[in-house]
Motif scaffolding. Structure first.
Motif, PDB file in Angstrom:
ATOM      1  N   ARG A 101       0.835  -1.386   0.080  1.00 20.52           N
ATOM      2  CA  ARG A 101       0.060   0.021  -0.013  1.00 20.52           C
ATOM      3  C   ARG A 101       0.914   1.253   0.045  1.00 20.52           C
ATOM      4  N   ARG A 102       1.924   1.204   0.781  1.00 21.30           N
ATOM      5  CA  ARG A 102       2.658   2.400   0.744  1.00 21.30           C
ATOM      6  C   ARG A 102       3.327   2.761  -0.577  1.00 21.30           C
ATOM      7  N   PHE A 103       3.998   1.601  -1.047  1.00 26.57           N
ATOM      8  CA  PHE A 103       4.757   2.123  -2.634  1.00 26.57           C
ATOM      9  C   PHE A 103       3.583   2.313  -3.455  1.00 26.57           C
ATOM     10  N   THR A 104       2.453   1.796  -3.316  1.00 25.34           N
ATOM     11  CA  THR A 104       1.205   2.270  -4.237  1.00 25.34           C
ATOM     12  C   THR A 104       1.048   3.887  -3.996  1.00 25.34           C
ATOM     13  N   LEU A 105       0.965   4.256  -2.877  1.00 25.92           N
ATOM     14  CA  LEU A 105       0.868   5.552  -2.501  1.00 25.92           C
ATOM     15  C   LEU A 105       1.855   6.559  -3.414  1.00 25.92           C
ATOM     16  N   VAL A 106       3.134   5.821  -3.182  1.00 31.84           N
ATOM     17  CA  VAL A 106       4.555   6.575  -3.715  1.00 31.84           C
ATOM     18  C   VAL A 106       4.282   6.814  -5.208  1.00 31.84           C
ATOM     19  N   MET A 107       3.818   5.734  -5.968  1.00 32.43           N
ATOM     20  CA  MET A 107       3.585   5.951  -7.283  1.00 32.43           C
ATOM     21  C   MET A 107       2.226   6.749  -7.566  1.00 32.43           C
ATOM     22  N   LEU A 108       1.344   6.724  -6.695  1.00 33.79           N
ATOM     23  CA  LEU A 108       0.347   7.741  -7.202  1.00 33.79           C
ATOM     24  C   LEU A 108       0.696   9.013  -6.973  1.00 33.79           C
ATOM     25  N   VAL A 109       1.555   9.587  -5.739  1.00 33.74           N
ATOM     26  CA  VAL A 109       2.085  10.816  -5.668  1.00 33.74           C
ATOM     27  C   VAL A 109       2.667  11.138  -6.773  1.00 33.74           C
ATOM     28  N   TYR A 110       3.672  10.407  -7.199  1.00 27.83           N
ATOM     29  CA  TYR A 110       4.558  10.545  -8.317  1.00 27.83           C
ATOM     30  C   TYR A 110       3.855  10.844  -9.712  1.00 27.83           C
ATOM     31  N   GLY A 111       2.746  10.125 -10.031  1.00 29.60           N
ATOM     32  CA  GLY A 111       1.806  10.134 -11.265  1.00 29.60           C
ATOM     33  C   GLY A 111       1.385  11.578 -11.076  1.00 29.60           C
ATOM     34  N   VAL A 112       0.639  11.823 -10.077  1.00 31.37           N
ATOM     35  CA  VAL A 112      -0.129  13.281  -9.795  1.00 31.37           C
ATOM     36  C   VAL A 112       0.891  14.425 -10.148  1.00 31.37           C
ATOM     37  N   LEU A 113       2.268  14.284  -9.513  1.00 32.02           N
ATOM     38  CA  LEU A 113       3.059  15.509  -9.549  1.00 32.02           C
ATOM     39  C   LEU A 113       3.335  15.665 -11.242  1.00 32.02           C
ATOM     40  N   GLN A 114       3.469  14.246 -11.903  1.00 31.75           N
ATOM     41  CA  GLN A 114       3.890  14.450 -13.225  1.00 31.75           C
ATOM     42  C   GLN A 114       2.742  15.169 -13.935  1.00 31.75           C
ATOM     43  N   SER A 115       1.630  14.739 -13.736  1.00 34.14           N
ATOM     44  CA  SER A 115       0.228  15.369 -14.382  1.00 34.14           C
ATOM     45  C   SER A 115       0.058  16.936 -14.181  1.00 34.14           C
ATOM     46  N   LEU A 116       0.702  17.240 -12.849  1.00 31.96           N
ATOM     47  CA  LEU A 116       0.395  18.685 -12.645  1.00 31.96           C
ATOM     48  C   LEU A 116       1.281  19.598 -13.221  1.00 31.96           C
ATOM     49  N   LEU A 117       2.667  19.067 -13.864  1.00 29.11           N
ATOM     50  CA  LEU A 117       3.370  19.735 -14.520  1.00 29.11           C
ATOM     51  C   LEU A 117       3.255  19.593 -16.259  1.00 29.11           C
ATOM     52  N   ILE A 118       3.049  18.346 -16.439  1.00 27.51           N
ATOM     53  CA  ILE A 118       2.880  18.011 -17.926  1.00 27.51           C
ATOM     54  C   ILE A 118       1.668  18.346 -18.468  1.00 27.51           C
ATOM     55  N   ALA A 119       0.615  17.784 -17.919  1.00 28.17           N
ATOM     56  CA  ALA A 119      -0.793  18.243 -18.354  1.00 28.17           C
ATOM     57  C   ALA A 119      -1.142  19.719 -18.538  1.00 28.17           C
ATOM     58  N   VAL A 120      -0.603  20.272 -17.326  1.00 27.86           N
ATOM     59  CA  VAL A 120      -0.844  21.643 -17.361  1.00 27.86           C
ATOM     60  C   VAL A 120      -0.009  22.423 -18.464  1.00 27.86           C
ATOM     61  N   ALA A 121       1.090  21.979 -18.612  1.00 27.11           N
ATOM     62  CA  ALA A 121       2.080  22.639 -19.682  1.00 27.11           C
ATOM     63  C   ALA A 121       1.809  22.232 -21.074  1.00 27.11           C
ATOM     64  N   ILE A 122       1.120  21.219 -21.419  1.00 26.16           N
ATOM     65  CA  ILE A 122       1.064  20.921 -22.848  1.00 26.16           C
ATOM     66  C   ILE A 122       0.335  21.713 -23.903  1.00 26.16           C
ATOM     67  N   PRO A 123      -0.648  22.111 -23.247  1.00 23.93           N
ATOM     68  CA  PRO A 123      -1.558  23.083 -24.102  1.00 23.93           C
ATOM     69  C   PRO A 123      -0.808  24.425 -24.445  1.00 23.93           C
ATOM     70  N   TRP A 124       0.104  24.905 -23.772  1.00 21.08           N
ATOM     71  CA  TRP A 124       0.599  25.977 -23.956  1.00 21.08           C
ATOM     72  C   TRP A 124       2.232  25.851 -24.653  1.00 21.08           C
ATOM     73  N   LEU A 125       2.475  24.612 -24.577  1.00 24.46           N
ATOM     74  CA  LEU A 125       3.837  24.598 -25.135  1.00 24.46           C
ATOM     75  C   LEU A 125       4.004  24.325 -26.924  1.00 24.46           C
ATOM     76  N   PRO A 126       5.078  24.649 -27.504  1.00 21.07           N
ATOM     77  CA  PRO A 126       5.368  24.322 -29.103  1.00 21.07           C
ATOM     78  C   PRO A 126       4.983  22.906 -29.124  1.00 21.07           C
ATOM     79  N   LEU A 127       4.833  22.333 -30.504  1.00 22.59           N
ATOM     80  CA  LEU A 127       4.697  21.170 -30.602  1.00 22.59           C
ATOM     81  C   LEU A 127       5.807  20.135 -30.260  1.00 22.59           C
ATOM     82  N   GLY A 128       6.825  20.550 -30.631  1.00 20.40           N
ATOM     83  CA  GLY A 128       8.126  19.850 -30.353  1.00 20.40           C
ATOM     84  C   GLY A 128       8.185  19.439 -28.974  1.00 20.40           C
ATOM     85  N   SER A 129       8.003  20.586 -27.978  1.00 29.10           N
ATOM     86  CA  SER A 129       8.018  20.326 -26.381  1.00 29.10           C
ATOM     87  C   SER A 129       6.937  19.385 -26.058  1.00 29.10           C
TER      88      SER A 129
END
Length: 622
Positions: A101-129
């Protein structure tokens, strides 16, 4: 025998636990931790690339806050993995659900942090980025799916919080056909989940096979240690009766006929029986321990079996001045008669050995569809903290009354035998209150068509050995001579041969007679084999009626008993296929007489039970 129970317990514990702990394969959580812990630099590099790509698009305060949270996450992640790796293997196994359960929580937090940066940034970045960030997300999912899947829940959580937001973000990208990329990412979710589950199944199968291999290795190691200890203990214990026999024979050389002479002969006979019992105990325990004996369940008449126990041990109880009581019920059980007889023998032998005053009671209790045979004594009793130890091989509790004989494997054999039979072996004892051992078995209806002899033997026909012809094939001259004399003392007619060649020469003579039973050693001179000899004898006498023998054609094969000390697997199966019985050396004359009578009775249709060839039992109450 001076053997320390404490040392044996220490050895047994070390043997049972250490190899298993050292050899057992890593669990799913341990495999995940071993792969995930060292790749923290990849996490840092991926985060740095994402920050660099989004630096000119997203607000600096947002990026600085994200970086701070990410730094805290990575520090916490490192501490969690460090704590996990500081635990022992047994501690990890015990806490595996919590750590999963602890390691599943670690992966959940890591996935959320990735989404908070990448998913938020994608609509505003150039296509290459955008494509580079999407590739980083895609690669992380590949890594989780193929290299370090932890569980199905872990896969769903991580893939769900990374690919799904990224797919949604692509819908807001100002680009023709961006919806196709979004749709492809949604399809990738299904692909990753299917691939991850297949990987989990493969890892699970591999882990189960590795676990079985580790258990087999641990069992082999315990067996080797056990066998080494058996040899050491046997070499000590068997020397004692052998040494005593040597002294008794020397005394006999100078004895004159009379009461003292007979007493010394009785002492020698007792020493021989003691030596024989020890060898039999070793042989039987070894066969069961190595898995070479497969129990054969069949209907067993419990009353007749307890009558046999009564006949065997009554004189021992009488000699020690103990009260003796055997009470049975007219019931049948499903069991292996050989194993069950040895189990009850061991329990009764232990009770008599450890009881110096009072008595021993053997009885049956029926409860529903189960019957329990119990052996109760008035001995010193066993302390509760020692109850488990008495079932460990070579462990004997200190007791002066019982230190003269035995190897300490009787109860270990009883435990393994009852486990193999599916019976229930129970112990109830306390210091100063005696001991009660019991075996619980399932009842069964009496088999149809079998003649039933009453427990006291009345109404049964005693097979007559006098005048029966026995064909003895034994290559050892001394053993052949002594066995021939014993058989002759039972008023049997004996034809003894030392080789197959001598037997063939005799069979070719005119007037050869069909034997009533064949006794043959398994290993003869040269390449000769006892089972082959039995087949040859039966073929000769059953092939024709032309005057070379008395003309009898057997409805059943001529009874045969195969005598051997060989414990190799497969011997009993081969003998059974030829309807021959196996008797393992050393063999008491009384037991051989019983077996000979039983086999002749089967072939001639007489009704017989094991006791009827020996003296009638006394003290038995049905």
């Amino acid at each position: 025998m001076h053997f320390s129970p404490e040392a044996a317990m220490t050895k047994a514990t070390a043997t049972d636990s250490s190899p298993q702990s050292a050899e057992s394969p890593p669990s799913e959580v341990e495999q995940f931790a071993a792969v995930a812990a060292p790749i923290w630099p990849a996490y840092v590099i991926a985060a740095s690339i994402c920050l660099w790509l989004a630096w000119r698009t997203l607000p600096p305060a947002y990026l600085a806050g994200w970086a701070a949270v990410y730094a805290v996450f990575m520090s916490s992640r490192g501490l969690i993995f460090r704590h996990y790796h500081s635990l022992t293997h047994l501690e990890r196994i015990a806490g595996e659900p919590l750590w999963k359960r602890r390691f599943t929580l670690v992966m959940l937090v890591y996935g959320v942090l990735q989404s908070l940066l990448i998913a938020v940034a994608i609509p505003w970045l150039p296509l290459g980025s955008n494509f580079l960030m999407t590739w980083l997300i895609f690669f992380s999912c590949v890594l989780v799916t193929t290299v370090m899947p932890l569980s199905d829940v872990n896969l769903r959580v991580y893939i769900g919080v990374t690919l799904v937001p990224t797919s949604v973000a692509w819908l807001f990208v100002q680009m023709d056909y961006s919806w196709l990329i979004s749709l492809g990412l949604v399809a990738a979710v299904a692909v990753f989940l299917k691939g991850g589950r297949a990987r989990l199944a493969s890892m699970g199968q591999t882990w189960r096979l590795a676990t079985q291999l580790a258990e087999s290795n641990a069992l082999l190691r315990r067996s080797n240690v056990s066998r080494t200890r058996m040899v050491m203990e046997a070499s000590h214990d068997l020397r004692q009766p052998a040494h005593a026999l040597g002294m008794m024979v020397e005394r006999l050389r100078h004895a004159t006929p009379g009461p003292d002479f007979e007493a010394r002969v009785g002492d020698i006979e007792s020493g021989i029986f003691s030596l024989s019992d020890m060898l039999n105990e070793l042989m039987e325990f070894s066969r069961l321990d190595l898995g070479e004996y497969v129990p054969r369940l069949e209907p067993v008449n419990l009353a007749l079996m307890l009558q046999e126990i009564d006949r065997r041990f009554f004189a021992v109880a009488q000699h020690k001045g103990l009260a003796w009581s055997v009470r049975s019920l007219p019931v049948w059980v499903d069991s292996d008669p050989w194993l069950l007889r040895r189990v009850i023998n061991n329990l009764v032998s232990n009770a008599l050995k450890y009881t110096s005053a009072g008595g021993v009671e053997i009885g049956c209790i029926r409860e529903g569809d189960e019957v329990t045979v119990f052996v109760e004594d008035t001995g010193p009793g066993i302390a509760p903290e020692h109850h488990a130890r008495v079932f460990i091989e070579y462990v004997r509790l200190h007791n002066s009354e019982a230190d003269e004989k035995g190897m300490g494997i009787g109860l270990a054999f009883a435990r393994r035998a009852t486990d193999a039979l599916g019976h229930h072996l129970r112990l109830k004892s306390a210091i100063g209150k005696g001991t009660r051992m019991s075996v619980g078995m399932h009842l069964r209806a009496p088999p149809a068509g079998l003649p039933v002899a009453s427990p006291d033997g009345k109404g049964a026909t005693t097979p007559v050995l006098a005048g029966r012809l026995v064909l003895l094939l034994e290559n050892d001259p001394m053993l052949r001579k002594s066995m021939g004399e014993v058989l002759a003392s039972w008023e049997m007619k004996v034809q003894a041969f030392g080789s197959v060649e001598a037997l063939d020469a005799s069979l070719r003579l005119s007037g050869a007679t069909v034997p009533d039973i064949i006794l043959v050693d398994l290993h003869l001179d040269g390449d000769a084999n006892g089972l082959q000899a039995v087949a040859r004898i039966r073929a000769y006498f059953g092939s024709t009626s032309d005057g070379h023998h008395d003309g009898r054609l057997q409805a059943l094969p001529i009874p045969a008993i195969l005598l051997t000390g060989d414990l190799s697997p497969g011997i009993e199966e081969q003998a059974s296929a030829m309807q021959a019985r196996v008797a393992y050396k050393p063999l008491r004359p009384s037991r051989l007489k019983s077996m000979v009578g039983e086999e002749i009775a089967k072939a001639t249709g007489l009704r017989c039970d094991d006791a009827l060839i020996r003296r009638p039992g006394t003290g038995f109450k049905a």
